[in-house]
Design an enzyme around this catalytic site. Sequence first.
Site, PDB file in Angstrom:
ATOM      1  N   LEU A 124       0.815  -1.214   0.000  1.00 26.63           N
ATOM      2  CA  LEU A 124       0.000   0.000   0.000  1.00 26.63           C
ATOM      3  C   LEU A 124       0.849   1.265   0.000  1.00 26.63           C
ATOM      4  CD1 LEU A 124      -2.558  -0.999   2.823  1.00 26.63           C
ATOM      5  CD2 LEU A 124      -2.626  -1.613   0.401  1.00 26.63           C
ATOM      6  N   GLU A 126       3.474   4.296  -0.120  1.00 22.11           N
ATOM      7  CA  GLU A 126       4.408   4.822  -1.118  1.00 22.11           C
ATOM      8  C   GLU A 126       5.273   5.903  -0.482  1.00 22.11           C
ATOM      9  OE1 GLU A 126       2.319   6.028  -4.628  1.00 22.11           O
ATOM     10  OE2 GLU A 126       1.378   4.064  -4.901  1.00 22.11           O
ATOM     11  N   ALA A 129       2.970   8.719   0.152  1.00 20.72           N
ATOM     12  CA  ALA A 129       1.600   8.437   0.589  1.00 20.72           C
ATOM     13  C   ALA A 129       1.607   7.304   1.604  1.00 20.72           C
ATOM     14  CB  ALA A 129       0.719   8.077  -0.602  1.00 20.72           C
ATOM     15  N   TRP A 155       8.168   0.413   2.641  1.00 22.69           N
ATOM     16  CA  TRP A 155       7.806  -0.212   3.916  1.00 22.69           C
ATOM     17  C   TRP A 155       6.986  -1.475   3.692  1.00 22.69           C
ATOM     18  CZ3 TRP A 155      10.690   1.000   7.766  1.00 22.69           C
ATOM     19  CH2 TRP A 155      11.222   2.289   7.874  1.00 22.69           C
ATOM     20  N   THR A 157       6.755  -5.338   4.035  1.00 20.04           N
ATOM     21  CA  THR A 157       7.300  -6.484   4.771  1.00 20.04           C
ATOM     22  C   THR A 157       7.183  -7.753   3.927  1.00 20.04           C
ATOM     23  OG1 THR A 157       6.678  -5.477   6.878  1.00 20.04           O
ATOM     24  CG2 THR A 157       7.119  -7.836   6.899  1.00 20.04           C
ATOM     25  N   HIS A 340      15.490  -2.518  35.348  1.00 20.51           N
ATOM     26  CA  HIS A 340      16.765  -3.193  35.128  1.00 20.51           C
ATOM     27  C   HIS A 340      17.967  -2.283  35.400  1.00 20.51           C
ATOM     28  CE1 HIS A 340      14.391  -6.279  33.058  1.00 20.51           C
ATOM     29  NE2 HIS A 340      15.476  -7.030  32.991  1.00 20.51           N
ATOM     30  N   GLU A 365       0.016   0.118  10.627  1.00 22.04           N
ATOM     31  CA  GLU A 365      -1.431   0.009  10.381  1.00 22.04           C
ATOM     32  C   GLU A 365      -2.179   1.288  10.781  1.00 22.04           C
ATOM     33  OE1 GLU A 365      -1.178  -2.304   8.560  1.00 22.04           O
ATOM     34  OE2 GLU A 365      -1.905  -4.205   9.366  1.00 22.04           O
TER      35      GLU A 365
END
Length: 388
Positions: A124, A126, A129, A155, A157, A340, A365
């Site tokens: 999807l 770009e 976009a 992007w 995957t 930690h 998403e």
Amino acid sequence: MDFELSEEQELFRRTLRDYAEKEIMPVAPEWERTGRYPAEIVESFKEFGLYGLNVPEEYGGLEADRVSYALAFEEIARAWLGAAGLFGPHSVACWIVARNGTPEQKAHWLPRMATGEVRSGICLTEPGAGTDLQGIRTTAVRDGDHYVVSGAKTWITNARVAGMFPVLVKTGRADGGHEAMSVLLMDTSSPGFTVTRDLPKMGYKGPETSELVLDGVRVPVENLLGGVEGRGLQQVLGGLEIGRINIAARAVGVAQAAYDAALGYSREREAFGKPISDFQAIQLKLADMATEIQAARLLTYWAASRSQSGGGRVDMEAGMAKMYASETAIKCSLESMRIHGGYGYSAEFVVERLYRDAPLMAIGEGTNDVQRLVIARSLVSGKGRLGW
């Protein structure tokens, strides 16, 4: 009102948890550090049927209920977020094809997607976009019995291992809105489909995330998803809704891993002659983490259940779950690092990886600011309702 998992769901969770703790957790630190592709984990996922979570049984898939779908991502992400990415976008692609494909498209792709023979993702975003999907510039021009596709995606995957991608394109004017958008099921072996580079990332190692160039890729007309132009935006938005549930579940898994690490370390680390878990300052952090993780988990299962009920879109519920769970993952990873102390900043401890992984869920998403707008619009319009 039942907040308990069914026997089948509990068995599914326990099976995945046992596998993840024995086979993924021990190798994740080294494989993440070296950038080694987790091919062995892919094969295990095929055996478990995880690539077919969203594929109907008639096509060889698990057709898992939505809570089990969320459980799978929670348990795998608890061991390693990168491993969850191996079948996360793929499961969204399966849902998009199963929900919108023609009978011929389903029969051609879904059986092989269910087994992992053909892996996928969603194509999807770009360079210009992301949130504004109507701003994509990738075009598909009809030429006889093919579309000729030109553009670029980023992007993405699983770009180097996928056999097919649902690709969002403009089949109408490049400057048109949603009415000009369609989805093409693109075979990645097609001439002109090129993965140009893998993007360097702070976290989410394991699956590659890449840039693509589509240079005159010819796609058969019969690969137009659903067989009708102009429905692409609606098709992918439905998929993203399901994707937000898996992102929320992944965030719960990362948050749980951060809490587990913090609790275990606080019991072992001593200061002033006693475990630091005896100190009130540490106890307050642990209490806040545990409460927020459980709230995120319940929101995620609620959204999944609402999605399963078939009452229509669950943009509000999925948006709430994704937004809250991802913010919880970020907070818990930071609090775990603080518990930690200096060791939390060391790559020898898991919390350092969790701190790098957690921010992805607030972006993927649809960013959390976008989710807030989606939630608000659902409430204002009256489409969204709270409660059960």
